[in-house]
Scaffold this motif. Sequence first.
Motif, mmCIF file in Angstrom:
data_model
loop_
_atom_site.group_PDB
_atom_site.id
_atom_site.type_symbol
_atom_site.label_atom_id
_atom_site.label_comp_id
_atom_site.label_asym_id
_atom_site.label_seq_id
_atom_site.Cartn_x
_atom_site.Cartn_y
_atom_site.Cartn_z
ATOM 1 N N MET A 1 6.391 45.648 -43.542
ATOM 2 C CA MET A 1 6.606 45.416 -44.954
ATOM 3 C C MET A 1 7.998 45.908 -45.306
ATOM 4 S SD MET A 1 4.517 46.778 -48.251
ATOM 5 C CE MET A 1 3.342 45.473 -47.999
ATOM 6 N N ARG A 2 8.830 45.012 -45.780
ATOM 7 C CA ARG A 2 10.205 45.359 -46.157
ATOM 8 C C ARG A 2 10.207 46.008 -47.535
ATOM 9 N NH1 ARG A 2 15.145 42.971 -44.008
ATOM 10 N NH2 ARG A 2 15.629 43.775 -46.020
ATOM 11 N N THR A 3 10.720 47.247 -47.587
ATOM 12 C CA THR A 3 10.691 48.035 -48.813
ATOM 13 C C THR A 3 12.104 48.457 -49.199
ATOM 14 O OG1 THR A 3 8.525 48.870 -48.197
ATOM 15 C CG2 THR A 3 9.698 50.075 -49.900
ATOM 16 N N CYS A 4 12.370 48.433 -50.501
ATOM 17 C CA CYS A 4 13.686 48.789 -51.016
ATOM 18 C C CYS A 4 13.531 49.668 -52.255
ATOM 19 C CB CYS A 4 14.435 47.499 -51.370
ATOM 20 S SG CYS A 4 16.065 47.742 -52.077
ATOM 21 N N VAL A 5 14.363 50.691 -52.346
ATOM 22 C CA VAL A 5 14.427 51.537 -53.541
ATOM 23 C C VAL A 5 15.870 51.468 -54.037
ATOM 24 C CG1 VAL A 5 14.039 53.819 -54.528
ATOM 25 C CG2 VAL A 5 12.708 53.091 -52.531
ATOM 26 N N ILE A 6 16.032 51.081 -55.292
ATOM 27 C CA ILE A 6 17.370 50.946 -55.871
ATOM 28 C C ILE A 6 17.491 51.873 -57.070
ATOM 29 C CG2 ILE A 6 19.005 49.385 -56.991
ATOM 30 C CD1 ILE A 6 17.718 47.091 -55.452
ATOM 31 N N GLY A 7 18.509 52.716 -57.040
ATOM 32 C CA GLY A 7 18.795 53.603 -58.164
ATOM 33 C C GLY A 7 19.882 52.997 -59.031
ATOM 34 N N VAL A 8 19.602 52.861 -60.319
ATOM 35 C CA VAL A 8 20.593 52.324 -61.249
ATOM 36 C C VAL A 8 20.886 53.377 -62.318
ATOM 37 C CG1 VAL A 8 19.924 49.930 -60.864
ATOM 38 C CG2 VAL A 8 18.835 51.186 -62.696
ATOM 39 N N GLY A 9 22.047 53.270 -62.920
ATOM 40 C CA GLY A 9 22.410 54.197 -63.977
ATOM 41 C C GLY A 9 23.890 54.490 -63.978
ATOM 42 N N ASN A 10 24.373 54.942 -65.097
ATOM 43 C CA ASN A 10 25.791 55.219 -65.293
ATOM 44 C C ASN A 10 26.034 56.716 -65.146
ATOM 45 O OD1 ASN A 10 28.404 55.518 -66.170
ATOM 46 N ND2 ASN A 10 28.170 54.139 -67.916
ATOM 47 N N GLU A 11 26.684 57.101 -64.069
ATOM 48 C CA GLU A 11 26.930 58.519 -63.795
ATOM 49 C C GLU A 11 27.971 59.130 -64.733
ATOM 50 O OE1 GLU A 11 26.504 59.651 -59.459
ATOM 51 O OE2 GLU A 11 26.763 57.475 -59.316
ATOM 52 N N LEU A 12 28.592 58.301 -65.578
ATOM 53 C CA LEU A 12 29.530 58.813 -66.586
ATOM 54 C C LEU A 12 28.830 59.127 -67.893
ATOM 55 C CD1 LEU A 12 32.498 56.343 -65.982
ATOM 56 C CD2 LEU A 12 32.204 58.668 -65.089
ATOM 57 N N ARG A 13 27.510 58.914 -67.927
ATOM 58 C CA ARG A 13 26.713 59.178 -69.142
ATOM 59 C C ARG A 13 25.671 60.260 -68.870
ATOM 60 N NH1 ARG A 13 26.304 55.167 -73.206
ATOM 61 N NH2 ARG A 13 25.463 56.931 -74.325
ATOM 62 N N ARG A 14 26.115 61.345 -68.266
ATOM 63 C CA ARG A 14 25.266 62.508 -67.978
ATOM 64 C C ARG A 14 23.982 62.112 -67.235
ATOM 65 N NH1 ARG A 14 27.730 67.195 -68.597
ATOM 66 N NH2 ARG A 14 25.772 68.223 -69.022
ATOM 67 N N ASP A 15 22.829 62.268 -67.879
ATOM 68 C CA ASP A 15 21.538 62.055 -67.212
ATOM 69 C C ASP A 15 21.247 60.583 -66.910
ATOM 70 O OD1 ASP A 15 21.292 64.779 -67.558
ATOM 71 O OD2 ASP A 15 19.836 64.619 -69.187
ATOM 72 N N ASP A 16 21.985 59.659 -67.516
ATOM 73 C CA ASP A 16 21.763 58.245 -67.230
ATOM 74 C C ASP A 16 22.025 57.945 -65.754
ATOM 75 O OD1 ASP A 16 21.115 55.559 -68.387
ATOM 76 O OD2 ASP A 16 23.073 55.095 -67.484
ATOM 77 N N GLY A 17 22.793 58.775 -65.085
ATOM 78 C CA GLY A 17 23.080 58.596 -63.668
ATOM 79 C C GLY A 17 22.011 59.160 -62.741
ATOM 80 N N THR A 39 22.207 52.264 -54.213
ATOM 81 C CA THR A 39 22.572 52.582 -55.594
ATOM 82 C C THR A 39 23.400 51.426 -56.130
ATOM 83 O OG1 THR A 39 24.580 53.745 -54.935
ATOM 84 C CG2 THR A 39 22.596 55.067 -55.203
ATOM 85 N N LEU A 40 23.154 51.078 -57.367
ATOM 86 C CA LEU A 40 23.931 50.035 -58.027
ATOM 87 C C LEU A 40 24.720 50.569 -59.205
ATOM 88 C CD1 LEU A 40 21.610 46.902 -58.082
ATOM 89 C CD2 LEU A 40 23.668 47.260 -56.751
ATOM 90 N N GLY A 41 24.518 51.813 -59.551
ATOM 91 C CA GLY A 41 25.201 52.326 -60.734
ATOM 92 C C GLY A 41 24.798 51.498 -61.943
ATOM 93 N N PRO A 42 25.747 51.212 -62.841
ATOM 94 C CA PRO A 42 25.402 50.433 -64.030
ATOM 95 C C PRO A 42 25.513 48.922 -63.813
ATOM 96 C CG PRO A 42 27.625 51.277 -64.232
ATOM 97 C CD PRO A 42 27.069 51.813 -62.933
ATOM 98 N N ASP A 43 25.969 48.476 -62.633
ATOM 99 C CA ASP A 43 26.183 47.050 -62.376
ATOM 100 C C ASP A 43 24.911 46.413 -61.839
ATOM 101 O OD1 ASP A 43 27.138 44.538 -61.857
ATOM 102 O OD2 ASP A 43 28.224 45.131 -60.050
ATOM 103 N N LEU A 44 24.158 45.777 -62.714
ATOM 104 C CA LEU A 44 22.853 45.229 -62.331
ATOM 105 C C LEU A 44 22.896 43.788 -61.851
ATOM 106 C CD1 LEU A 44 20.763 46.704 -65.246
ATOM 107 C CD2 LEU A 44 21.005 47.566 -62.926
ATOM 108 N N VAL A 59 12.595 50.252 -58.583
ATOM 109 C CA VAL A 59 13.837 50.421 -59.328
ATOM 110 C C VAL A 59 13.733 51.741 -60.079
ATOM 111 C CG1 VAL A 59 15.345 49.509 -61.119
ATOM 112 C CG2 VAL A 59 14.190 47.944 -59.548
ATOM 113 N N LEU A 60 14.674 52.616 -59.790
ATOM 114 C CA LEU A 60 14.691 53.970 -60.343
ATOM 115 C C LEU A 60 15.769 54.043 -61.412
ATOM 116 C CD1 LEU A 60 13.747 56.904 -60.111
ATOM 117 C CD2 LEU A 60 15.268 57.148 -58.166
ATOM 118 N N ASP A 61 15.373 54.344 -62.646
ATOM 119 C CA ASP A 61 16.320 54.323 -63.754
ATOM 120 C C ASP A 61 15.976 55.420 -64.765
ATOM 121 O OD1 ASP A 61 18.437 53.460 -65.337
ATOM 122 O OD2 ASP A 61 17.472 51.598 -65.973
#
Length: 160
Positions: A1-17, A39-44, A59-61
Amino acid sequence: MRTCVIGVGNELRRDDGIGPLIIEQLRKMVWKTSTDLFTLGPDLFGLGRMAGSYDLLFVLDALPPGPEPGKVTVIRWETAACRKMQVLSLHDMDLMMQLNWARRECMKEIWLIGVETASDDWGIGLSPEMQEVMASLVERVYGVIQERLSHAMLLEGLGV
């Protein structure tokens, strides 16, 4: 089973990262199956294309600041997509669009893992409240993913 975890968020906005920061810590963990961590940061805009080849996607946000920083909320995408989701920013709208696109690419399951934050002010680094709960937060997120992964593998083994 192919599994993926992607973290998104803007690390320039404190906890949003928090999404990318948790992914950094999850890379140090031992996984039961082959699990890709990105990780994709804020670029979705790459999310749908990147995730389309996986059977199981997490998707971790960050969630908006609230009274319980570090609280983890897990929602299956099909459940979330059926609800009227509150769009708080273009980021939220992009996330919904990209997950819908990924779902159409024949993915079996998508899970959203939201982390309640303490601050989304401009700045680098987590708020003191999130720094305090970071270690236990990583353990909880890891446990959630392992639990869902075990369940999905069991169902797959039963031919469901």
